[in-house]
Design an enzyme around this catalytic site. Structure first.
Site, PDB file in Angstrom:
ATOM      1  N   HIS A 289      33.704  -3.279  23.999  1.00 55.74           N
ATOM      2  CA  HIS A 289      33.289  -2.382  25.080  1.00 55.74           C
ATOM      3  C   HIS A 289      31.775  -2.166  25.086  1.00 55.74           C
ATOM      4  O   HIS A 289      31.133  -2.043  24.040  1.00 55.74           O
ATOM      5  CB  HIS A 289      34.075  -1.077  25.073  1.00 55.74           C
ATOM      6  CG  HIS A 289      33.976  -0.164  23.893  1.00 55.74           C
ATOM      7  ND1 HIS A 289      32.983   0.791  23.785  1.00 55.74           N
ATOM      8  CD2 HIS A 289      34.742  -0.040  22.788  1.00 55.74           C
ATOM      9  CE1 HIS A 289      33.189   1.485  22.666  1.00 55.74           C
ATOM     10  NE2 HIS A 289      34.236   0.997  22.045  1.00 55.74           N
ATOM     11  N   ASP A 301      30.044   1.373  17.256  1.00 56.70           N
ATOM     12  CA  ASP A 301      31.122   1.610  18.217  1.00 56.70           C
ATOM     13  C   ASP A 301      30.604   1.600  19.655  1.00 56.70           C
ATOM     14  O   ASP A 301      30.157   2.629  20.174  1.00 56.70           O
ATOM     15  CB  ASP A 301      31.793   2.956  17.945  1.00 56.70           C
ATOM     16  CG  ASP A 301      32.933   3.219  18.914  1.00 56.70           C
ATOM     17  OD1 ASP A 301      33.275   4.404  19.106  1.00 56.70           O
ATOM     18  OD2 ASP A 301      33.443   2.255  19.513  1.00 56.70           O
ATOM     19  N   GLU A 333      35.304   2.389  28.144  1.00 55.43           N
ATOM     20  CA  GLU A 333      36.376   2.435  27.123  1.00 55.43           C
ATOM     21  C   GLU A 333      36.465   3.843  26.574  1.00 55.43           C
ATOM     22  O   GLU A 333      37.530   4.386  26.338  1.00 55.43           O
ATOM     23  CB  GLU A 333      36.063   1.451  26.004  1.00 55.43           C
ATOM     24  CG  GLU A 333      37.148   1.331  24.945  1.00 55.43           C
ATOM     25  CD  GLU A 333      37.047   2.347  23.803  1.00 55.43           C
ATOM     26  OE1 GLU A 333      36.004   3.038  23.723  1.00 55.43           O
ATOM     27  OE2 GLU A 333      37.990   2.445  23.016  1.00 55.43           O
ATOM     28  N   GLU A 334      35.311   4.472  26.395  1.00 55.55           N
ATOM     29  CA  GLU A 334      35.279   5.804  25.769  1.00 55.55           C
ATOM     30  C   GLU A 334      35.861   6.879  26.677  1.00 55.55           C
ATOM     31  O   GLU A 334      36.198   7.954  26.211  1.00 55.55           O
ATOM     32  CB  GLU A 334      33.833   6.182  25.381  1.00 55.55           C
ATOM     33  CG  GLU A 334      33.200   5.259  24.362  1.00 55.55           C
ATOM     34  CD  GLU A 334      33.800   5.380  22.956  1.00 55.55           C
ATOM     35  OE1 GLU A 334      34.800   6.102  22.774  1.00 55.55           O
ATOM     36  OE2 GLU A 334      33.266   4.726  22.043  1.00 55.55           O
ATOM     37  N   ASP A 362      36.547  -4.031  18.352  1.00 57.61           N
ATOM     38  CA  ASP A 362      35.972  -2.710  18.575  1.00 57.61           C
ATOM     39  C   ASP A 362      35.704  -2.055  17.213  1.00 57.61           C
ATOM     40  O   ASP A 362      36.634  -1.643  16.523  1.00 57.61           O
ATOM     41  CB  ASP A 362      36.973  -1.875  19.390  1.00 57.61           C
ATOM     42  CG  ASP A 362      36.418  -0.534  19.779  1.00 57.61           C
ATOM     43  OD1 ASP A 362      37.094   0.190  20.531  1.00 57.61           O
ATOM     44  OD2 ASP A 362      35.306  -0.192  19.319  1.00 57.61           O
ATOM     45  N   HIS A 456      31.108   8.300  16.731  1.00 59.82           N
ATOM     46  CA  HIS A 456      30.896   9.195  17.875  1.00 59.82           C
ATOM     47  C   HIS A 456      29.816  10.242  17.602  1.00 59.82           C
ATOM     48  O   HIS A 456      29.845  11.330  18.176  1.00 59.82           O
ATOM     49  CB  HIS A 456      32.198   9.871  18.321  1.00 59.82           C
ATOM     50  CG  HIS A 456      33.114   8.932  19.030  1.00 59.82           C
ATOM     51  ND1 HIS A 456      34.282   9.307  19.629  1.00 59.82           N
ATOM     52  CD2 HIS A 456      33.029   7.591  19.235  1.00 59.82           C
ATOM     53  CE1 HIS A 456      34.887   8.269  20.190  1.00 59.82           C
ATOM     54  NE2 HIS A 456      34.147   7.206  19.945  1.00 59.82           N
TER      55      HIS A 456
HETATM   56  N1  DTR Z   1      36.551   2.293  18.483  1.00 57.91           N
HETATM   57  C1  DTR Z   1      37.204   3.536  18.807  1.00 57.91           C
HETATM   58  C2  DTR Z   1      38.661   3.346  19.179  1.00 57.91           C
HETATM   59  C3  DTR Z   1      39.403   2.684  18.090  1.00 57.91           C
HETATM   60  C4  DTR Z   1      39.774   1.400  18.082  1.00 57.91           C
HETATM   61  N2  DTR Z   1      40.531   1.168  16.947  1.00 57.91           N
HETATM   62  C5  DTR Z   1      40.585   2.319  16.224  1.00 57.91           C
HETATM   63  C6  DTR Z   1      41.183   2.581  15.017  1.00 57.91           C
HETATM   64  C7  DTR Z   1      41.064   3.867  14.505  1.00 57.91           C
HETATM   65  C8  DTR Z   1      40.331   4.819  15.194  1.00 57.91           C
HETATM   66  C9  DTR Z   1      39.714   4.540  16.436  1.00 57.91           C
HETATM   67  C10 DTR Z   1      39.883   3.283  16.918  1.00 57.91           C
HETATM   68  C11 DTR Z   1      36.505   4.141  19.975  1.00 57.91           C
HETATM   69  O1  DTR Z   1      36.102   3.407  20.885  1.00 57.91           O
HETATM   70  O2  DTR Z   1      36.372   5.397  19.989  1.00 57.91           O
HETATM   71 ZN    ZN Z   2      34.375   5.320  20.479  1.00 57.09          ZN
HETATM   72 ZN    ZN Z   3      35.169   1.698  20.319  1.00 52.34          ZN
END
Ligand code: DTR
Ligand code: ZN
Ligand code: ZN
Length: 516
Positions: A289, A301, A333-334, A362, A456
């Protein structure tokens, strides 16, 4: 319009114009991706290239190239400082607009190896600046305003009695007449937080509180805005218990709710690139993303995933492929996997059949990493998901790395694909979950703290990256692309007729937020 946005808009306008003259290779459908680049001229040069080989493609992945891209991405995030007072690449920000421009221009610099397209779709941006919930003169510690909640009128507190909603709060008749003018008290479950908030609004509630029906807080989202949504909080079951008993005894409870927030709809873009070579009816697809959260630059992220895609896409141009490879940089995505959801939602059935598998990348470089493989199984997920999982397992094992399985639970952009019968999978290095002692033994780092303590957060910058883990995972991504681009022999074909009767896959998450 700020200068930076004009440059991307100009680029997009140019692409729209040139797309009008390009020989469309992509089947143009309603809201289909808009072709930015006509690559028909380059097909002949592909014939002189060697077929991609996994070991060779892996050897082209270097720490220096990845680090340089991460540094470039952080500079891009910094263009948001004027409007956000810190670096971010959240949708709607200059940082995200520049991220899209960087991706598109990087791809266009690769000549005519790819058909490049963008896909515009409506998304929701929202921010809760301040909130306060008071129940019977007390402030529940677990109270959290939901994402995408509207503010209280004039951003001032609303006062009212707490009104207990019946059953699940998922039907209009669950809302008794005393909800009107009150603050609705609604159990979690069965339907989404957004549905509950809208039903409370239709019943005349001033605000809503959704209480958990299992241990822990609720970090929820109302999803796409509705005119019927009311300012909505989530609280824990523990904090709700005494109020439920009092209300059930007919006692009156005074409450006040205050939320200062904004929610608005914007247009944003997915970016896609598909090899002109390779069988277009048997596409290998992978995604990351392009956006971050508002709180920070999102270099892990998902800068780590989206930059890995860009680096592999760049190195892949030195080879040819037997099966087409489609890269996707998802926006929003968020905000709840909006870009990948939208992409799959406008795919015709015959286009879905051409996507043989989708690989999600991701968070590939968490500082306190673990090598995590989504535990996809063919009994629950589309046929082929398990084979993809085992490709990752076999590679980590063959390269002497430990790995763990993590739930395939809807938290990232694979969700729409597997819900539509397309085999999916992926790897990650962990977010807010705490590393165990056993995992410290397996991967090093430090037990007792999160895999990514900057998840985050503002500190998700270049210094937050575990570069060694990133190189390992980027090589694995290269391996996954080369393997399937070279051959899909033996990889299960999806029986789309059988899908109709398939048991619905209903994950608890949709993105990083609980949806119900
Ligand atoms: N990358 C995170 C969402 C995410 C993807 N796989 C996991 C595993 C465990 C926690 C979060 C995630 C995001 O975009 O916030
Ligand atoms: Zn995220
Ligand atoms: Zn993410």
């Amino acid at each position: 319009m700020p200068a930076q946005r004009r440059s991307f808009t100009r680029l997009l306008a140019f692409c729209l114009a040139s797309a009008a003259f390009a020989h469309a290779f992509v089947v143009l459908q309603q809201q289909a991706p808009i072709l930015l680049e006509d690559a028909s001229r380059g097909a002949d040069t592909l014939a002189s290239k060697e077929l991609v080989d996994s070991t060779v493609l892996q050897s082209t992945i270097t720490k220096d190239n990845l680090l340089k891209r991460a540094q470039d991405l952080y500079e891009i995030a910094k263009v948001s400082v004027d409007e956000w007072q810190h670096p971010t690449r959240v949708i709607g920000s200059e940082g995200h607009a520049h991220t899209l421009e960087y991706i598109a221009q990087s791809l266009e610099s690769l000549g005519d190896y790819y058909n490049i397209s963008t896909q515009s779709f409506p998304a929701v941006v929202g921010q809760v600046f301040e909130s306060r919930l008071v129940l019977a003169n007390g402030v529940p510690d677990s109270a959290r305003a939901m994402s995408n909640t509207p503010p209280t009128p004039k951003k001032e507190p609303v006062l009212g009695k707490l009104a207990l909603v019946h059953d699940t709060g998922c039907a209009p008749h669950d809302y008794p007449s005393d909800v009107a003018g009150a603050i609705a008290f609604i159990p979690r479950g069965t339907c989404s937080f957004g549905d509950k908030s809208a039903l409370a609004g239709l019943a005349g509630a001033k605000a809503a509180v959704v209480y958990n029906t299992e241990p822990g807080n609720i970090a929820g989202t109302l999803g796409r805005p509705s005119p019927n949504h009311v300012p909505t909080f989530g609280i824990s079951a523990e904090d709700a218990a005494s109020f439920i008993e009092q209300l059930a005894r007919g006692e009156k409870i005074d409450a006040s709710a205050y939320i200062d927030s904004y929610v608005s709809e914007i247009k944003t873009q997915n970016v896609l690139a598909q090899t002109t070579a390779g069988d277009p009816d048997n596409c290998v697809m992978l995604g990351g993303h392009s956006d971050s959260v508002g709180a920070g630059p999102g270099i892990n992220d998902d800068g780590s995933g989206s930059l890995t895609l860009l680096e592999v896409a760049t190195q892949l141009t030195n080879y040819t492929v037997n099966n087409c490879v489609r890269f996707a940089w998802w926006s929003a995505e968020e905000e709840g996997l909006l870009g990948s959801d939208y992409y799959v939602s406008v795919l015709e059935e015959e286009e879905k059949a051409k996507i043989r598998l989708f690989m999600d990348y991701d968070m590939l470089a968490s500082p306190n990493h673990a090598y995590q493989v989504y535990n996809a199984t063919n009994d629950v997920n589309p046929l082929g998901s398990e084979e993809l999982r085992d490709l990752y397992v076999d590679w980590y094992t063959a390269n002497g790395h430990n790995f763990t399985f993590i739930p395939f639970d809807g938290r990232s952009d694979y969700d729409a694909f597997i819900k539509n019968g397309i085999p999916g999978g992926g790897i990650a290095t962990g977010a807010e979950v705490i590393k165990t002692e056993e995992e410290e033994e397996m991967f090093g780092g430090q037990a007792g703290i999160a895999f990514d303590p900057c998840y985050h957060e503002l500190c998700d910058d270049v210094s937050n990256l575990n570069l060694d883990a990133w190189v390992v995972n980027a090589k694995l991504v290269a391996h996954s692309v080369a393997t399937y681009a070279r051959s899909l022999n033996g990889f299960p074909k999806v029986n789309r007729q059988a899908l109709a009767s398939a048991s619905p896959y209903e994950p608890r998450y949709h993105g990083s937020k609980l949806a119900m």
